[in-house]
Design an enzyme around this catalytic site. Sequence first.
Site, PDB file in Angstrom:
ATOM      1  N   ASP A 263       0.743  -1.288  -0.106  1.00 25.37           N
ATOM      2  CA  ASP A 263      -0.102   0.042   0.094  1.00 25.37           C
ATOM      3  C   ASP A 263       1.049   1.251   0.033  1.00 25.37           C
ATOM      4  O   ASP A 263       2.110   0.853   0.108  1.00 25.37           O
ATOM      5  CB  ASP A 263      -1.093   0.133   1.305  1.00 25.37           C
ATOM      6  CG  ASP A 263      -2.191   0.744   0.906  1.00 25.37           C
ATOM      7  OD1 ASP A 263      -1.974   1.899  -0.073  1.00 25.37           O
ATOM      8  OD2 ASP A 263      -2.908   0.780   1.816  1.00 25.37           O
TER       9      ASP A 263
HETATM   10  C1  BGC Z   1      -4.907   3.361   0.366  1.00 29.22           C
HETATM   11  C2  BGC Z   1      -5.442   2.246  -0.894  1.00 29.22           C
HETATM   12  C3  BGC Z   1      -5.393   2.546  -2.214  1.00 29.22           C
HETATM   13  C4  BGC Z   1      -4.056   3.457  -2.290  1.00 29.22           C
HETATM   14  C5  BGC Z   1      -3.920   4.134  -3.872  1.00 29.22           C
HETATM   15  C6  BGC Z   1      -3.942   4.163   0.011  1.00 29.22           C
HETATM   16  O1  BGC Z   1      -3.560   5.259   0.795  1.00 29.22           O
HETATM   17  O2  BGC Z   1      -4.870   2.807   1.353  1.00 29.22           O
HETATM   18  O3  BGC Z   1      -6.538   1.420  -0.605  1.00 29.22           O
HETATM   19  O4  BGC Z   1      -5.556   1.803  -2.920  1.00 29.22           O
HETATM   20  O5  BGC Z   1      -3.856   4.513  -1.548  1.00 29.22           O
HETATM   21  O6  BGC Z   1      -4.716   5.102  -4.192  1.00 29.22           O
END
Ligand code: BGC
Length: 742
Positions: A263
């Site tokens: 993530d």
């Molecule tokens: C979130 C994810 C997301 C990623 C990309 C992160 O902050 O936890 O769920 O897919 O950002 O946008």
Amino acid sequence: MTQEKLVELLHSMSLKEKVNQMLQVTTGFFTDEKMLTGPTAQGEIGEENISQAGSLIGLFGAEEYRKQQKAFMEKHPHHIPFLDMLDVINGFRTIYPIPLGQGATFNPDLMKKCASMAALEASVSGIHVTFSPMVDLVRDARWGRVMESTGEDPMLNCEFARAQVEGYQGRDVKEAGKIAACVKHFAGYGAPVGGREYNTVELSENTLMEYYLPAYQAAIEAGAEMVMTSFNTLNGIPSTGNQWLMQEILRGKMGFQGVLISDWAAIEELCIHGFAADRWEAASLAAHAGVDIDMMTGVYCSKLPELVETQVLSEKLLDEAVLRILTLKNKLGLFENPYKDADPEKEKEVILCEEHRKLAREAAEQSFVLLKNEEMLPLNPEEKIAIIGPFAEEKEIYGSWSIIAQAQDTVSIADAVRTQTEFPHVSIAKGCEILSPKEYCLVTQAEAEKIQQRVEQQDRTQSSKALWKEAVKTARKADKVILTLGEHKNMSGEAASRADLRIPKIQRKLLKEIYQMNPNITVILFTGRPLDLRQIEKYAKAILVVWMPGTEGGNAIWNVITGAVSPSGRLPMSFPYCVGQVPISYNEYVTGRPCEDSSVSREYRSNYRDIPNEPLYPFGYGLSYTQFLYSKLSLSSTVLKPGEKLEASIVLRNIGDREGTETVQLYIRDCAGSVVRPKKELKAYQKITLAPDEEITVRFEITEEMLRFYRADGSYGSEKGIMGVMIGKDSNIRESAAFELQ
Ligand code: BGC
């Protein structure tokens, strides 16, 4: 490209080139706008890394995509195209209800259709991968991301996980209009301590296996091409560096062979967690855990080359990761056609097309949950109706993840009213903003500034006093009030934890005041999570939960409140009595001193002294405009042997005067096991539509497979013994029959 050629390509790449495949940057690195959802990457990411990055996040628009991809490939030493990823969560430009709302449909086929349409819109805009489905099981409404989940039930979550993957990917991601799914957030992210975002997660191995992992497993079995790690620690170890979790469980036990992405900045955060001493160790830990892509930090691209050169990380392991990334590009057909479906003409044709709007409307209609109705709904054309509240004209009703949604595409309730002629006596008054200035801390700073600006630009007829007065006056003149209340779209979603689950104070005040003028109130509740509804319950004669309904929200709400469509949604998550009960879910254990056990003195039972144990509205709950009568449950036998089947059935009758849809739910309780089993577990359900007076026998098949669980020794299987069976309209149903599993 053949697998052989792919391996050849891999071996012809320099170490740096390989490592750059493992880097994901935002499209802002090409355009100067660097931020999307997390911290901005530090200076470690150089020009060369960016010009060879394996994947991008956030580039959309067919023309722009084609331009960027062309320029990128020309510069790349091996002309390898980048993968383009985005969070396409509940729609791309046509927005469907938030996932929690889609969960309330109890209709995975519908969710599959929504995912498929979202994939089509995204793919023609250049997207290859969506960071969806989020399959985290949720029991704590304080956590803002419950809106991205389909709820608290493991079986339903499995069905919805499968449906979404199938919808996005189809049979083959190479096909036109298909994109790859990335299941997230592995693992246990939905259970942060105290409901506080990014917080620690502590789950026993049994709980993890039994309740939290099955939905990820279902998505993987459905063929999900990618998985995303979670931010949290799981039993003391951050997921992103957790070798046991990623290698043994995800790749081993669960058989995942696709690409594993961190993530946002989660590799770097291994240091902040205090798990890695420095960025060098963070890179090593994540790479050894099998994380293939570093989302948005320079940790991999700055440290992996050195780790390989010093043989801390074997090049073989690195090659495996890079090959997985190249394989995904190959599966998408990008080596043959790097533009895949990106097509400006198709964009015009499919985005927001009538078919997609129709589906968005249908999904929204099916997601609404009628919690209470004391002869308020459906509305009658003769009545004078006042639509009041901050959501009457609101168009931003699509949830916090709708990155490219635009208010102008959305139908508000007021828009829907203006295009109809059947109900001539409808007036609309806003009453107040969603938040008062004192409550701006409930949304992000950028959002607060937006609201503030809007308020400042309003003329005197829109001043807060004028709005309030107008609303009170409108309520007084009406036969019935439709009061639109709820959370701002930004009050749920990532980093939107709340400790108070009530609607904003200004709206509570409006509710009370309108009640003084006119008690015939139906509350239309916009929300991204279960809320504490005690006050609304006190003042409203009807309550309809509409979640964040999306592009066609206004039309769908109008159709339901006027009776053109009967409400049929069921709660996918318990609505707690108050915040003191959370985390709460219907499938809890019984405890040694259950609240309802009269053989134990009242003082020593498992209960709260000040509130009931039961949620205000349980999982599975929801009304329609008609009433259903359930007969006594009957079982085809009182004994079930492995390999055989048993039938549980009831007769369902529509005893009202309208057609309606009932979601008949089958729950089972395994009365004694080597690990205690929940009070009840949803095992099957059927959505049945009946005309007035119509009746039908609803039959469920029960097999030994449905009774399996993770036993005390860690094995998976059933255990002989007595099973209680319940069939009813929600999880509040009591046990009414039993059989023995032999
Ligand atoms: C979130 C994810 C997301 C990623 C990309 C992160 O902050 O936890 O769920 O897919 O950002 O946008």
